[in-house]
Design a protein around this motif. Sequence first.
Motif, short mmCIF file in Angstrom:
data_model
loop_
_atom_site.label_atom_id
_atom_site.label_comp_id
_atom_site.label_asym_id
_atom_site.label_seq_id
_atom_site.Cartn_x
_atom_site.Cartn_y
_atom_site.Cartn_z
N LEU A 203 4.32 2.52 2.29
CA LEU A 203 5.25 3.58 1.89
C LEU A 203 4.47 4.88 1.71
N ARG A 204 5.10 5.95 2.18
CA ARG A 204 4.54 7.28 1.95
C ARG A 204 5.52 8.02 1.03
N GLY B 1 7.78 5.15 8.82
CA GLY B 1 7.61 5.10 7.37
C GLY B 1 8.50 4.10 6.68
N PHE B 2 9.52 3.63 7.37
CA PHE B 2 10.45 2.67 6.75
C PHE B 2 10.17 1.22 7.16
N ASP B 3 9.14 0.99 7.98
CA ASP B 3 8.89 -0.36 8.48
C ASP B 3 8.77 -1.39 7.34
N ALA B 4 8.03 -1.04 6.28
CA ALA B 4 7.80 -1.99 5.17
C ALA B 4 8.64 -1.65 3.94
N TRP B 5 9.55 -0.70 4.07
CA TRP B 5 10.42 -0.32 2.96
C TRP B 5 11.45 -1.43 2.74
N THR C 173 0.85 -1.20 0.00
CA THR C 173 0.00 0.00 0.00
C THR C 173 0.88 1.24 0.00
N LEU C 174 0.38 2.31 -0.58
CA LEU C 174 1.14 3.55 -0.61
C LEU C 174 0.22 4.75 -0.49
N ALA C 175 0.80 5.88 -0.11
CA ALA C 175 0.13 7.18 -0.12
C ALA C 175 1.08 8.14 -0.79
#
Length: 756
Positions: free
Chosen positions: A140-141, A231-235, A93-95
């Motif tokens: 990710l944002r 913001g980096f948890d799933a990066w 998912t992203l924003a």
Amino acid sequence: MSDRYELFLTCPKGLEGLLLDEAKSLGLEDAREHTSAIRGTADMETAYRLCLWSRLANRVLLVLKRFPMKDAEDLYHGVLEVDWQDHMVPDGTLAVEFSGHGSGIDNTHFGALKVKDAIVDKLRTPSGERPSIDKISPDLRIHLRLDRGEAILSLDLSGSSLHQRGYRLQQGAAPLKENLAAAILIRAGWPRMAAEGAALADPMCGVGTFLVEGAMIAADMAPNLNRIHWGFDAWLGHVPAIWKKLHQQATERAEAGMSKPPLWIRGYEADPRLIQPARNNIERAGLSHWIKIYQGEVATFEPRPDQNQKGLVICNPPYGERLGDEASLLYLYQNLGERLRQACLNWEAAVFTGAPDLGKRMGIRSHKQYSFWNGALPCKLLLIKVVPDQFVTGERRTPEQRQAEREQAESDLPSNIEAPGKYEKFNKNGNPIKPVPVVVEQPRLSEGGQMFANRLQKNLKALGKWVKREGIDCYRVYDADMPEYSMAIDLYHDWVHVQEYAAPKSIDPEKASARMFDALAAIPQALNVDKSRVIVKRRERQSGTKQYERQSAQGKFTEVNEGGVKLLVNLTDYLDTGLFLDHRPMRMRIQREAAGKRFLNLYCYTATASVHAAKGGARSTTSVDLSKTYLDWARRNLSLNGFSDKNRLEQGDVMVWLDACREEYDLIFIDPPTFSNSKRMEGIFDVQRDHVQLLDLAMARLAPGGVLYFSNNFRKFILDEHLEARYAVEEITASTIDPDFARNSKIHRAWKITAR
């Protein structure tokens, strides 16, 4: 991916310089300022460290790509060329956030849509898997900033804004963001002072933001140590081992800091509704054993734990937004200045204010001032050293003299009365110190303020014998006697009601404001009243019923006396108070003449004249007004005096009511508005245009031998000359103006009208 990255750190406007210094100390290289941001280069460990330790940044953005763009197609293809498979999984998912305009993109939503389309198209799998949008908690944002034809594409490492530390789930009406509070503390020198063991006090602490941020600095606690989501948890570029090491180091530092004896950190708040929310926030931050909150007013806060302790007083006074806030804010700042001089000698103070002119009213010079922005509001941070050399008001006394005064004041109290004081105070052994009385210094007035005070005292003395002889409880003591101080000041028993007249456009607003503050500082001294009993309102040029419109909703009524009757006034909720003081002689005349008569009060307002008529022995009273609010008020006035029987209240348009009325009255009083266009009226009332019709309708209801009194306050009013051909008309204005309005002979005009 590279071992070094370009980073953008965003921040509130005005914090760029502080953030630059902080980021450099945390390892950012080649750093330089931009508007509301700084830019530099760093490795991954430094990027994580900035996320964890920055007290000032909003976001940490890792730049993925820069590219020129001329239009939307350039934007799409520039984003498409990024190897997105290195950053997120296809079904993640992203924003997308987009800022800036130009290059054919003037709508940020459209720009964000093009970025999203490029990422989705790049990651779409043959089976149809593709990223989806999640604006709340995305994997990710992504942020794209358009700057003069260049697109800067970034990954937001922080996730939600870094100012959201997680402890402040409850807040007051005008909360200060956590990173702005931290910036103010840093500018005030708190990190240095905390290292030296200083105390910290906030006399207007709200929900405790300054206190929590100050305690975290003192305890060496990373501001974002307890953040759960990043913001980096799933990066896919995230390096967990580096992050785990940094987080563990920060945890150890916090544990070491928290194991030290806590500093003396106290907050005081006047609003009891904020006490528990503040304590809840402090508990969530894990700082309950460091910070204590007490309820109480600024005028009595006592921050010093013992005579030798030094520290910092920090506060963010409320901003004035409502009618009459000038007085309360001025006295708030004066009280703050008094308490600093009395209780915080040799301390330092930091006052963050949206009204710097009020800061000058504290009676202490600031040695430094810094500009900040609180959202869109420009503000100043005033830094103050609380030493006698910086005092600009009040008498300077040594600590020994002050202590002697306190001891004398305490000894003068009756044995069964304890000295006032609301807060727990402790000596260095932890034992409570008995509260002592507050010795309040009177602020020294400016030259203009002293002139104004002299005039008030002169007027008060001139009216004194008359007031005492006549038993007057409410009267006007000043009415724009000095043109530069354009206001009316009325005394209502032990309250002061101030109406500031709007300054002409030719007057410099800053000068008008300064004079107003001078006057407000002078009023309590000159009239010998407590500051809390001064109510201020601003009166603009008005027409119709605007002066009757509600300005506040406190619903507080005060009982006053006039000519043997009790009347209710409301000093806060409306421009007018429910009692027109200039009509006092007319009301007393009605009381004297009302015995055995049927009295009609048209446009009765709060029916004060009807109360006087009833007091004078009227056979009956009838009061007519269009406003239900004022008729309810009238009912309370009549009931307060035991006149509920034989006193009728009628709601309606006076002209319509008169036209339909068939009763006769022996005594009629009419005091109409200058202009009225209420929605409940059948038409528009204009006193100059319509007074003949009004008087003809009223005279038709006047019994033989009866008297009608007609009055209005329209300064340009001219009574129609043809009325004298039909009625006996006598102007009685001079006899209806008491000494307190003699300075303003045009306050109203009045006539006595009888049948020929």
